[in-house]
Design a protein around this motif. Structure first.
Motif, PDB file in Angstrom:
ATOM      1  N   HIS A 373       0.764  -1.195   0.170  1.00 33.81           N
ATOM      2  CA  HIS A 373      -0.007   0.027  -0.105  1.00 33.81           C
ATOM      3  C   HIS A 373       0.753   1.341   0.153  1.00 33.81           C
ATOM      4  O   HIS A 373       1.656   1.365   0.829  1.00 33.81           O
ATOM      5  N   THR A 374       0.670   1.995  -0.733  1.00 38.12           N
ATOM      6  CA  THR A 374       1.401   3.249  -1.111  1.00 38.12           C
ATOM      7  C   THR A 374       0.553   4.778  -0.822  1.00 38.12           C
ATOM      8  O   THR A 374      -0.479   4.786  -0.969  1.00 38.12           O
ATOM      9  N   ILE A 375       1.274   5.344   0.170  1.00 37.02           N
ATOM     10  CA  ILE A 375       0.695   6.614   0.558  1.00 37.02           C
ATOM     11  C   ILE A 375       1.592   7.751   0.032  1.00 37.02           C
ATOM     12  O   ILE A 375       2.852   7.892   0.026  1.00 37.02           O
ATOM     13  N   THR A 376       0.839   8.685  -0.648  1.00 36.39           N
ATOM     14  CA  THR A 376       1.690   9.781  -1.448  1.00 36.39           C
ATOM     15  C   THR A 376       1.107  11.183  -0.901  1.00 36.39           C
ATOM     16  O   THR A 376      -0.093  11.206  -0.257  1.00 36.39           O
ATOM     17  N   PHE A 377       2.049  11.957  -1.065  1.00 38.83           N
ATOM     18  CA  PHE A 377       1.792  13.435  -0.419  1.00 38.83           C
ATOM     19  C   PHE A 377       2.002  14.561  -1.570  1.00 38.83           C
ATOM     20  O   PHE A 377       2.802  14.302  -2.566  1.00 38.83           O
TER      21      PHE A 377
END
Length: 547
Positions: A373-377
């Motif tokens: 799971h990737t979290i981007t900002f």
């Protein structure tokens, strides 16, 4: 004279009642919530000896001639003003600041009190310690909400003794991931003293420089002899070779390239680096040593086997945040989930199913996110993707798959701090009631052994148009035809006073005033008795006239 004697008798009776009321006030000076009383006197009917006459042409009018028949008690009034508050430190004590009365149930009747020394019986019912009567209020539902505050749904306040376990189905995360976090790559040791078969050699030096790119370092390979040349893939370089080395989060080299003086990069992972060493004497031909990159712990090896030339590097994954949180299954079993958030690129963090730190109760491979799971900002540090993901695992107790939503929508990414953590977990184990307390608005809050606090009920208050018209009975008040019907409501709203937890309202009897009243009553009684004895002496003189 008989009238004066009976006037004295009435004075004795009136001042005796004044002394009784004063004595009651003084005796209740330490009674919780006591409201003092006062006596007011009134003149009794007067006997008219001669009525009033109207003025005439030649004579003025005359006033009536009346003789008073004594004194009577006009009223015994209750002083309903608030007493001073006394802090007790006991959580079951509560006082009303302002208007209102606690509502108590005496059988089928409602009565009212200002005494807030409350407690719970073995059945969990809130009662008045002074009278044993049950305190009335409104019970809260599971969400802490109430219905309407009215007489139709007011009831006994009963505390919930236990809270059943609730399964966790959501965990919220918040705070900050460090935007400037970088992994560490250091040179532990380097041995690049190369020797050829002819006996001459070269000493190389390798250095690293951190870049702004994530997991990317600039490298420089220097030869001590300016005649030494580096070459690879048909390209020839001087005695200094520069390029970039890239690693993944496991410390494996993913790219080892040089672009020194070239239009395109040369990949040194697939194209061995050749070092050409020139014999300073010129008697021997130039010899070459080929160096190839294998892994992070030994990136250079001497391919000719003449000597063990190497550079040992130490990689440390410091751009990572392991967050541990306790979740609960449907039977109240507690399970510790460790969630590793690792930086994979600038403005990008990842949770990998295969990460060895991703575990439940210390065991890896027992939970899944359905893949990495990737979290981007975004550029402003706000979350731009991957706000939620579902975690699934099978707890041993219930032996049924449990799904927990992980919510990262409140996580930020700014430079300087690594404080990201869970902020709220909605499950809990079962718990038993340990204590309770009151709030200023009348809420009854229970504290349980599982660390949970829950709003359980709200104390009911009653107000009257004429509180002084209430009738006292065994330490409580009852309504009368002159007090008006009670208006029921909650504390701190609608004209009702607020509550002071761990505090009791003291008696409002004023000792200085009561002692003054006592002296006044004594002197009034003494004067009235003197009136009787004087009248008796006058009667005695009248009897003696016969002699």
């Amino acid at each position: 004279m008989l009238r004066s004697m009976y006037a004295g008798v009435s004075g004795l009776n009136a001042h005796q009642q004044m002394m009784d009321v004063t004595g009651n006030n003084i005796s209740n000076v330490n009674t919780i919530g006591f409201k003092s009383s006062r006596v007011t006197f009134k003149e009794m009917l007067s006997q008219t000896i001669q009525g009033a006459s109207a003025p005439q042409a030649n004579r003025a009018g005359t006033n009536p001639q009346q003789v008073g028949l004594g004194v009577g008690v006009g009223s015994i009034d209750s002083d309903m003003s608030s007493g001073n508050l006394q802090s007790t430190g006991k959580t079951s004590d509560v006082a009303i600041q302002g208007d209102g009365f606690f509502v108590l149930r005496d059988g089928n009747n409602q009565v009212y009190s200002r005494a807030g020394n409350l407690n719970f019986d073995e059945n969990g019912r809130l009662y008045s310690s002074s009278t044993g009567m049950l305190v009335q209020g409104w019970m809260a539902d599971a969400n802490g909400d109430y219905g309407d505050f009215n007489a139709q749904n007011i009831d006994d306040i009963t505390l919930k003794q236990e809270i059943n376990a609730q399964e966790t189905d959501k965990v919220k995360y918040g705070k900050n991931l460090d935007a400037g976090a970088m992994n560490s790559l250091e040179i532990l040791e380097q041995n690049l003293e190369l020797s050829t078969a002819s006996g001459y050699g070269e000493e190389l030096s390798f250095s690293l420089q951190e870049t702004e790119e994530f997991n990317v370092w600039d490298f420089t390979l220097n030869a001590s002899n300016s005649s030494t040349e580096f070459s690879s893939n048909g390209e020839t370089f001087d005695d200094t070779l520069k390029g970039k080395i890239k690693l993944d989060n496991n410390g494996n080299i993913t790219s080892f390239e040089t672009n020194e003086g070239l239009a395109t990069e040369v990949d040194l992972l697939t194209n061995p680096l050749v070092t050409t060493i020139v014999d300073p004497s010129g008697t021997n031909p130039d010899e070459t040593l080929s160096l190839s990159s294998t892994d992070v712990n030994n990136i250079f090896t001497n391919s000719t086997g003449v000597n063990d030339a190497n550079v040992d590097l130490a990689f440390e994954q410091t751009a990572k945040r392991n967050i541990a949180v306790d979740v609960f299954d449907s039977q109240g079993g507690k399970h510790t989930v460790v969630l590793p958030l690792e930086k994979t690129a600038n403005n990008e963090w990842q949770i990998s199913d295969s990460d060895e730190d991703f575990s439940v109760d210390g065991i890896t491979g027992t939970a899944s996110l359905g893949g990495d799971h990737t979290i981007t900002f975004d550029a402003n540090g706000n979350i731009d993707g991957g706000e939620t993901v579902e975690l699934t695992f099978t707890p041993a107790g219930p032996d049924m798959e449990q799904t927990v939503e992980l919510d990262f929508s409140a996580v930020t990414q700014f430079d300087g701090s690594m404080t990201a953590n869970f902020t709220n977990v909605n499950g809990y184990e079962d718990g038993a009631l340990e204590s309770f307390s009151f709030t200023e608005t009348g809420d009854v809050v229970g504290s349980y052994s599982n660390g949970l606090t829950q709003t359980l009920a709200k104390l009911g208050l009653a107000n009257f148009s004429n509180p002084a018209g209430l009738m006292r009975q065994e330490g409580v008040f009852q309504t009368t035809s002159n007090s008006g019907d009670p208006e029921l409501g909650a504390a701190a709203q609608g004209g009702f006073g607020s509550l002071a937890p761990a505090t009791l309202e003291m008696s409002n009897a004023n000792l200085s005033q009561e002692f003054t009243n006592m002296i006044t009553a004594q002197r009034g009684f003494q004067a009235s008795s003197k009136l009787i004895t004087t009248s008796d002496e006058m009667l005695q003189e009248l009897v003696n006239l016969k002699r």
